[in-house]
Design a protein around this motif. Structure first.
Motif, short mmCIF file in Angstrom:
data_model
loop_
_atom_site.label_atom_id
_atom_site.label_comp_id
_atom_site.label_asym_id
_atom_site.label_seq_id
_atom_site.Cartn_x
_atom_site.Cartn_y
_atom_site.Cartn_z
N GLU A 284 10.83 12.07 11.50
CA GLU A 284 9.69 12.74 10.87
C GLU A 284 9.44 12.16 9.48
O GLU A 284 10.36 11.67 8.82
CB GLU A 284 9.97 14.25 10.75
CG GLU A 284 11.15 14.61 9.87
CD GLU A 284 11.31 16.10 9.65
OE1 GLU A 284 10.41 16.88 10.02
OE2 GLU A 284 12.36 16.50 9.11
N LEU A 285 8.20 12.27 9.06
CA LEU A 285 7.83 11.86 7.70
C LEU A 285 8.37 12.90 6.72
O LEU A 285 8.18 14.09 6.91
CB LEU A 285 6.32 11.77 7.56
CG LEU A 285 5.79 11.53 6.15
CD1 LEU A 285 6.17 10.15 5.65
CD2 LEU A 285 4.28 11.73 6.09
N TYR B 64 0.85 -1.20 0.00
CA TYR B 64 0.00 0.00 0.00
C TYR B 64 0.89 1.24 0.00
O TYR B 64 1.43 1.61 -1.02
CB TYR B 64 -0.97 -0.03 1.17
CG TYR B 64 -1.93 1.14 1.18
CD1 TYR B 64 -2.07 1.95 2.30
CD2 TYR B 64 -2.69 1.44 0.06
CE1 TYR B 64 -2.94 3.03 2.30
CE2 TYR B 64 -3.55 2.51 0.05
CZ TYR B 64 -3.68 3.31 1.17
OH TYR B 64 -4.53 4.38 1.16
N ASP B 65 1.08 1.84 1.13
CA ASP B 65 1.94 3.03 1.21
C ASP B 65 3.42 2.66 1.18
O ASP B 65 3.83 1.63 1.70
CB ASP B 65 1.70 3.77 2.53
CG ASP B 65 0.50 4.69 2.47
OD1 ASP B 65 0.24 5.36 3.49
OD2 ASP B 65 -0.16 4.75 1.42
N MET B 66 4.21 3.53 0.57
CA MET B 66 5.67 3.48 0.73
C MET B 66 6.10 4.90 1.07
O MET B 66 5.50 5.87 0.59
CB MET B 66 6.37 3.00 -0.54
CG MET B 66 5.95 1.61 -0.98
SD MET B 66 6.91 0.98 -2.38
CE MET B 66 8.38 0.36 -1.54
N GLY B 67 7.11 5.02 1.89
CA GLY B 67 7.49 6.37 2.30
C GLY B 67 8.90 6.47 2.81
O GLY B 67 9.58 5.46 3.02
N TRP B 68 9.33 7.71 2.97
CA TRP B 68 10.64 8.02 3.51
C TRP B 68 10.48 8.86 4.78
O TRP B 68 9.67 9.80 4.81
CB TRP B 68 11.47 8.81 2.48
CG TRP B 68 11.89 8.00 1.31
CD1 TRP B 68 11.27 7.90 0.10
CD2 TRP B 68 13.05 7.16 1.24
NE1 TRP B 68 11.97 7.05 -0.71
CE2 TRP B 68 13.06 6.58 -0.04
CE3 TRP B 68 14.08 6.84 2.13
CZ2 TRP B 68 14.06 5.70 -0.46
CZ3 TRP B 68 15.06 5.98 1.72
CH2 TRP B 68 15.05 5.41 0.44
N TYR B 69 11.26 8.50 5.77
CA TYR B 69 11.32 9.22 7.02
C TYR B 69 12.76 9.63 7.26
O TYR B 69 13.68 9.04 6.69
CB TYR B 69 10.84 8.34 8.18
CG TYR B 69 9.36 8.02 8.13
CD1 TYR B 69 8.86 7.13 7.19
CD2 TYR B 69 8.47 8.60 9.01
CE1 TYR B 69 7.50 6.84 7.12
CE2 TYR B 69 7.11 8.31 8.98
CZ TYR B 69 6.64 7.42 8.03
OH TYR B 69 5.30 7.15 7.99
N GLU C 212 20.10 21.62 6.74
CA GLU C 212 19.09 21.09 7.66
C GLU C 212 18.43 19.80 7.16
O GLU C 212 17.65 19.18 7.88
CB GLU C 212 18.01 22.14 7.97
CG GLU C 212 17.41 22.79 6.75
CD GLU C 212 18.06 24.13 6.45
OE1 GLU C 212 19.32 24.23 6.49
OE2 GLU C 212 17.32 25.10 6.13
N ASP C 213 18.73 19.40 5.93
CA ASP C 213 18.25 18.11 5.42
C ASP C 213 19.15 16.96 5.88
O ASP C 213 18.83 15.79 5.66
CB ASP C 213 18.21 18.11 3.89
CG ASP C 213 17.18 19.09 3.34
OD1 ASP C 213 17.51 19.77 2.35
OD2 ASP C 213 16.07 19.16 3.88
N THR C 214 20.26 17.29 6.52
CA THR C 214 21.16 16.25 7.02
C THR C 214 20.45 15.37 8.03
O THR C 214 19.87 15.85 9.00
CB THR C 214 22.39 16.90 7.68
OG1 THR C 214 23.14 17.61 6.69
CG2 THR C 214 23.28 15.85 8.33
N ALA C 215 20.46 14.06 7.76
CA ALA C 215 19.74 13.11 8.60
C ALA C 215 20.01 11.70 8.11
O ALA C 215 20.56 11.50 7.03
CB ALA C 215 18.23 13.39 8.56
N VAL C 216 19.56 10.75 8.92
CA VAL C 216 19.48 9.36 8.46
C VAL C 216 18.09 9.17 7.87
O VAL C 216 17.08 9.41 8.54
CB VAL C 216 19.72 8.38 9.63
CG1 VAL C 216 19.52 6.95 9.14
CG2 VAL C 216 21.13 8.55 10.19
N TYR C 217 18.06 8.76 6.62
CA TYR C 217 16.79 8.57 5.90
C TYR C 217 16.46 7.09 5.88
O TYR C 217 17.30 6.26 5.48
CB TYR C 217 16.90 9.11 4.48
CG TYR C 217 16.87 10.61 4.42
CD1 TYR C 217 17.94 11.37 4.91
CD2 TYR C 217 15.77 11.30 3.89
CE1 TYR C 217 17.92 12.76 4.88
CE2 TYR C 217 15.74 12.69 3.85
CZ TYR C 217 16.81 13.40 4.35
OH TYR C 217 16.77 14.78 4.31
N SER C 218 15.23 6.77 6.27
CA SER C 218 14.78 5.38 6.30
C SER C 218 13.52 5.24 5.47
O SER C 218 12.70 6.16 5.43
CB SER C 218 14.49 4.94 7.74
OG SER C 218 15.63 5.05 8.56
#
Length: 120
Positions: free
Chosen positions: A45-46, A31-36, A87-93
């Motif tokens: 955060e989403l 169904y849904d796929m997404g990045w956090y 500020e986009d620096t992060a671990v993306y999952s």
């Protein structure tokens, strides 16, 4: 069900990156796929999500800069990130909401995180 994310790295401000996340294993439907994302000292955060029908949802902070898409035939979701900021620096999952059999319920599955660092 396994989710394999790739595409992170170090990029200067204003640069671009493309993340990919492929789901594999026993999959009946997704169904849904997404990045956090989770930045240093911040809560997860989403960033963006997309349904199987192609409807999308974005965090206000990335609207106009990031684009989420998916290839249903490949069970893969992408995140094109442009005009990146520090500020986009992060671990993306990545996350997928998956049904593993016709009569089963949908469950959430997570991939390993990929580091995105925006710095000069």
């Amino acid at each position: 069900v396994q989710l394999q994310a790739s595409g992170g790295g170090l990029v200067p401000p204003g640069g671009s990156l493309r993340l990919s996340c492929a789901a594999s294993g026993t999959i009946y439907s997704i169904y849904d796929m997404g990045w956090y994302r989770q930045g240093p000292g911040k809560q997860r955060e989403l960033v963006a999500a997309i349904t199987s029908g192609g409807s999308t949802n974005y965090a206000d902070s990335v609207k106009g800069r990031f684009t989420i898409s998916r290839d249903n035939a490949k069970n893969t979701v992408y995140l094109q990130m442009n005009s990146l900021k520090p500020e986009d620096t992060a671990v993306y999952s990545c996350k997928a909401v998956v049904k593993t059999a016709r009569g089963s319920r949908f469950n959430d599955y997570w991939g390993q995180g990929t580091q995105v660092t925006v710095s000069s």
